[in-house]
Design a protein around this motif. Sequence first.
Motif, mmCIF file in Angstrom:
data_model
loop_
_atom_site.group_PDB
_atom_site.id
_atom_site.type_symbol
_atom_site.label_atom_id
_atom_site.label_comp_id
_atom_site.label_asym_id
_atom_site.label_seq_id
_atom_site.Cartn_x
_atom_site.Cartn_y
_atom_site.Cartn_z
ATOM 1 N N UNK A 117 0.841 -1.193 0.000
ATOM 2 C CA UNK A 117 0.000 0.000 0.000
ATOM 3 C C UNK A 117 0.878 1.244 0.000
ATOM 4 N N UNK A 118 0.940 1.924 -1.124
ATOM 5 C CA UNK A 118 1.615 3.211 -1.155
ATOM 6 C C UNK A 118 3.114 3.173 -1.335
ATOM 7 N N UNK A 119 3.694 1.997 -1.554
ATOM 8 C CA UNK A 119 5.131 1.944 -1.792
ATOM 9 C C UNK A 119 5.463 2.557 -3.156
ATOM 10 N N UNK A 173 11.775 -2.998 -4.683
ATOM 11 C CA UNK A 173 12.756 -4.085 -4.677
ATOM 12 C C UNK A 173 13.246 -4.441 -3.280
ATOM 13 N N UNK A 174 13.496 -3.445 -2.448
ATOM 14 C CA UNK A 174 13.924 -3.714 -1.086
ATOM 15 C C UNK A 174 12.844 -4.397 -0.266
ATOM 16 N N UNK A 175 11.607 -3.970 -0.444
ATOM 17 C CA UNK A 175 10.488 -4.581 0.269
ATOM 18 C C UNK A 175 10.293 -6.039 -0.151
ATOM 19 N N UNK A 198 10.248 -7.068 -13.551
ATOM 20 C CA UNK A 198 11.677 -7.299 -13.307
ATOM 21 C C UNK A 198 12.001 -7.291 -11.814
ATOM 22 N N UNK A 199 11.169 -6.631 -11.014
ATOM 23 C CA UNK A 199 11.371 -6.610 -9.560
ATOM 24 C C UNK A 199 10.886 -7.885 -8.879
ATOM 25 N N UNK A 200 10.085 -8.677 -9.593
ATOM 26 C CA UNK A 200 9.482 -9.860 -8.992
ATOM 27 C C UNK A 200 7.985 -9.741 -8.788
#
Length: 303
Positions: A202-204, A210-212, A268-270
């Motif tokens: 939510x809101x990232x 990527x870090x999350x 690409x981030x998953x």
Amino acid sequence: MQLPIQSQSTIYAESWEAAAGPDDLAEIARAADRLGFFYIASCDHVAIPRRLAEAMSTVWYDPVATLAFLAGITQRVRLMSHVAVLGLRHPLATAKQYATLDHLSGGRLILGVGAGHVQEEFEVLGADFRRRGAVLDESIDALKAALGPEEFPRFEGEFYRFEGLGQAPRPAQSPRPPIWVGGSSPAAVRRAAVRGDGWLPQGDPRERLPGQIAKLLALREEAGNAEPLTIGAIAEPLYVGEPGWEVGRRVLSGKPEALAESLREYRAMGVRQIQVRFRSRSRGELTDQMAAFAAGVAPHLND
């Protein structure tokens, strides 16, 4: 996509939604169904206090009633609670509502869950706001039992205990409908990693994801959870084509191929599914945007 009209927070509602009603909501849901959108989502708030009403509004359709209404006029699109505030209700009450919805819709439910944030809402319903995170964790575990294959489920925890109580009809999905956890706080990420079938942040902002996601996957591995996890994201607001009106600085607009190229960065981030929202000045413009996205952008997302 999150449905318009059913929730009208000033953060995201368009001006035309204030005068819209059930016919507009139905037409948008039919368009999503026809155009191949994966899910349509509805929010959950019972009552909004005066201190928040100006920003949040008091327009929050009940998600079960809304999704059941739309289930009857659609055939393929999934129906998602985004998100059900589990701490406001006993898990067996939640299970009864959403199992019935899954049964009636032929197995199209995605149960999105979250902790909630409106203290007065919890207090008036006799729910524990202070311990809502712990209650949510246990509620997810209880719902896994209550929505599973057993007609007489059994569960014993700190807040809830039940056995010898049967519920039918059972959900259509086997072994149970998926439970996706919403939220981007450290607690929400851990909850999704340990207990969720999916995660919807939510809101990232895009650069933070990527870090999350790395943290999410590390926590899941640490917990020994080897089940598949659907990682979602909420994309920036979109406008397919050249808008010809002021759509805002953060809106992605332009040619379909360029939008697809930008959105492929999420993959690409998953990320494996994206929730989209379109800027619009009317129901017709919104459904036109949905059609333009389905025809011109979506086919290029997996290139």
